[in-house]
Design a protein around this motif. Sequence first.
Motif, PDB file in Angstrom:
ATOM      1  N   PHE A  69     -90.019  16.112 106.663  1.00 21.66           N
ATOM      2  CA  PHE A  69     -89.725  17.412 107.247  1.00 21.66           C
ATOM      3  C   PHE A  69     -91.014  18.140 107.626  1.00 21.66           C
ATOM      4  CE2 PHE A  69     -89.195  22.025 106.458  1.00 21.66           C
ATOM      5  CZ  PHE A  69     -88.321  22.330 107.495  1.00 21.66           C
ATOM      6  N   CYS A  70     -92.004  18.102 106.737  1.00 20.39           N
ATOM      7  CA  CYS A  70     -93.280  18.769 107.012  1.00 20.39           C
ATOM      8  C   CYS A  70     -93.955  18.185 108.245  1.00 20.39           C
ATOM      9  CB  CYS A  70     -94.202  18.677 105.805  1.00 20.39           C
ATOM     10  SG  CYS A  70     -93.687  19.706 104.417  1.00 20.39           S
ATOM     11  N   ASN A  71     -93.861  16.886 108.415  1.00 17.85           N
ATOM     12  CA  ASN A  71     -94.423  16.259 109.614  1.00 17.85           C
ATOM     13  C   ASN A  71     -93.738  16.788 110.871  1.00 17.85           C
ATOM     14  OD1 ASN A  71     -96.170  14.738 108.057  1.00 17.85           O
ATOM     15  ND2 ASN A  71     -94.823  12.941 108.001  1.00 17.85           N
ATOM     16  N   GLU A  72     -92.418  16.979 110.783  1.00 20.35           N
ATOM     17  CA  GLU A  72     -91.668  17.537 111.904  1.00 20.35           C
ATOM     18  C   GLU A  72     -92.104  18.981 112.182  1.00 20.35           C
ATOM     19  OE1 GLU A  72     -87.985  16.044 113.287  1.00 20.35           O
ATOM     20  OE2 GLU A  72     -89.816  14.856 113.482  1.00 20.35           O
ATOM     21  N   VAL A  73     -92.268  19.750 111.122  1.00 22.51           N
ATOM     22  CA  VAL A  73     -92.708  21.143 111.268  1.00 22.51           C
ATOM     23  C   VAL A  73     -94.086  21.196 111.921  1.00 22.51           C
ATOM     24  CG1 VAL A  73     -93.438  23.204 109.982  1.00 22.51           C
ATOM     25  CG2 VAL A  73     -91.307  22.035 109.367  1.00 22.51           C
ATOM     26  N   GLU A  74     -94.965  20.323 111.472  1.00 23.76           N
ATOM     27  CA  GLU A  74     -96.335  20.323 111.982  1.00 23.76           C
ATOM     28  C   GLU A  74     -96.398  19.986 113.466  1.00 23.76           C
ATOM     29  OE1 GLU A  74    -100.498  19.324 109.806  1.00 23.76           O
ATOM     30  OE2 GLU A  74     -98.920  17.807 109.651  1.00 23.76           O
ATOM     31  N   THR A  75     -95.531  19.097 113.908  1.00 25.30           N
ATOM     32  CA  THR A  75     -95.590  18.623 115.295  1.00 25.30           C
ATOM     33  C   THR A  75     -94.624  19.328 116.237  1.00 25.30           C
ATOM     34  OG1 THR A  75     -94.036  16.827 114.775  1.00 25.30           O
ATOM     35  CG2 THR A  75     -96.390  16.333 114.609  1.00 25.30           C
ATOM     36  N   LYS A  76     -93.593  19.988 115.680  1.00 27.84           N
ATOM     37  CA  LYS A  76     -92.565  20.581 116.538  1.00 27.84           C
ATOM     38  C   LYS A  76     -92.491  22.112 116.493  1.00 27.84           C
ATOM     39  CE  LYS A  76     -89.350  16.669 116.755  1.00 27.84           C
ATOM     40  NZ  LYS A  76     -87.951  16.233 116.517  1.00 27.84           N
ATOM     41  N   ILE A  77     -93.060  22.716 115.468  1.00 23.64           N
ATOM     42  CA  ILE A  77     -92.947  24.171 115.325  1.00 23.64           C
ATOM     43  C   ILE A  77     -94.300  24.820 115.581  1.00 23.64           C
ATOM     44  CG2 ILE A  77     -92.340  26.062 113.779  1.00 23.64           C
ATOM     45  CD1 ILE A  77     -89.974  24.258 114.637  1.00 23.64           C
ATOM     46  N   LYS A  78     -94.329  25.760 116.511  1.00 18.35           N
ATOM     47  CA  LYS A  78     -95.610  26.379 116.861  1.00 18.35           C
ATOM     48  C   LYS A  78     -96.107  27.285 115.739  1.00 18.35           C
ATOM     49  CE  LYS A  78     -93.994  30.515 119.365  1.00 18.35           C
ATOM     50  NZ  LYS A  78     -94.010  31.224 120.667  1.00 18.35           N
ATOM     51  N   ASP A  79     -97.426  27.409 115.672  1.00 21.62           N
ATOM     52  CA  ASP A  79     -98.069  28.258 114.675  1.00 21.62           C
ATOM     53  C   ASP A  79     -98.321  29.616 115.315  1.00 21.62           C
ATOM     54  OD1 ASP A  79     -99.756  29.536 112.872  1.00 21.62           O
ATOM     55  OD2 ASP A  79    -100.738  27.675 112.260  1.00 21.62           O
TER      56      ASP A  79
END
Length: 320
Positions: free
Chosen positions: A164-174
């Motif tokens: 999930f964290c990998n998905e957040v890192e690559t798909k959710i903008k900071d």
Amino acid sequence: MKINDLATLGRFILSPECKSVVILTGAGISVASGIPDFRSPGGMYETLRPELITATEKQRRLMEINPTSVVSTEMFFQTAFPYLEVRRPFILGVRDKIWKPTIAHYFARLLHDNTGKLTRVYTQNIDGLTNAVGLPDDKIVSVHGTISKVACENCGQGMDFDSFCNEVETKIKDIYNPENGPRESQPIRCSSCGKATVKPKTVLFGSSLPADFFELSAQDLPAADLLMVVGTSLVVGPANSLVYSVPQSTIRVVINNEPVGEELGIEYGPEAERDYFAQGNCDDVFLDLINELGWNVDDIIDDLPEYSQTLMRMKGKNQS
């Protein structure tokens, strides 16, 4: 026994009259770890920037009026982006273990190890730091869930946290540091139902608390001899109900920077018979209490955040 100071509290904890201790914790216990209290200056509610979040103008206006809507059930089922964008640094920070438990967190384990009198810790925090001190899992109730476990809010299908964290890192903008992630957020979909409703297992505003909160509190509170209320504003229910659900004979200790819970029946001042207010930062108060109890904490000092380590060395306590 009337509690007048930490020395009296320490004697009560060690006495035969005290057999069961329940602890309720809030965001203040994790401030020394570097995690801001949501409601304090610098916290999420003060620093929220709706204009940066992926949402409609109507949704952004709602966030401006009511910052808690960003983590509400209604908003999440409209769009998961506000929750995930605001929580992105927290989610990845938990994965990377950038925050450490404090002296205040470790008190529960020391109490359990040294006396066996800890009945339960009810933590309102989602940071997982209470789980990181070595307590048995059955001694902890995560009242509002935890960041480190993930599932689909729609169908309940679980997901591996690291994946999930990998998905957040690559798909959710900071939204705080735009160069750290993608320019635009993309949905994180459930492998079972296909909906973009995957998130950490935290309780959204407007959702029900975990069943174990109600089941275990009904079991624990009637037998509690001491309730410790630590670093919480006591404004969020039903977690705050613990303070008036214990018997009249239960001693209640509030450890906080300011008085809380007066509207719930907690009494302050010299006339208070069952309530004691230990004013100050959680780590400062718990270090003093630990020393009144005579417990050695040399073996955990290297596992503490910098503030806690500095505090221990400054006070020159528990050095063998």
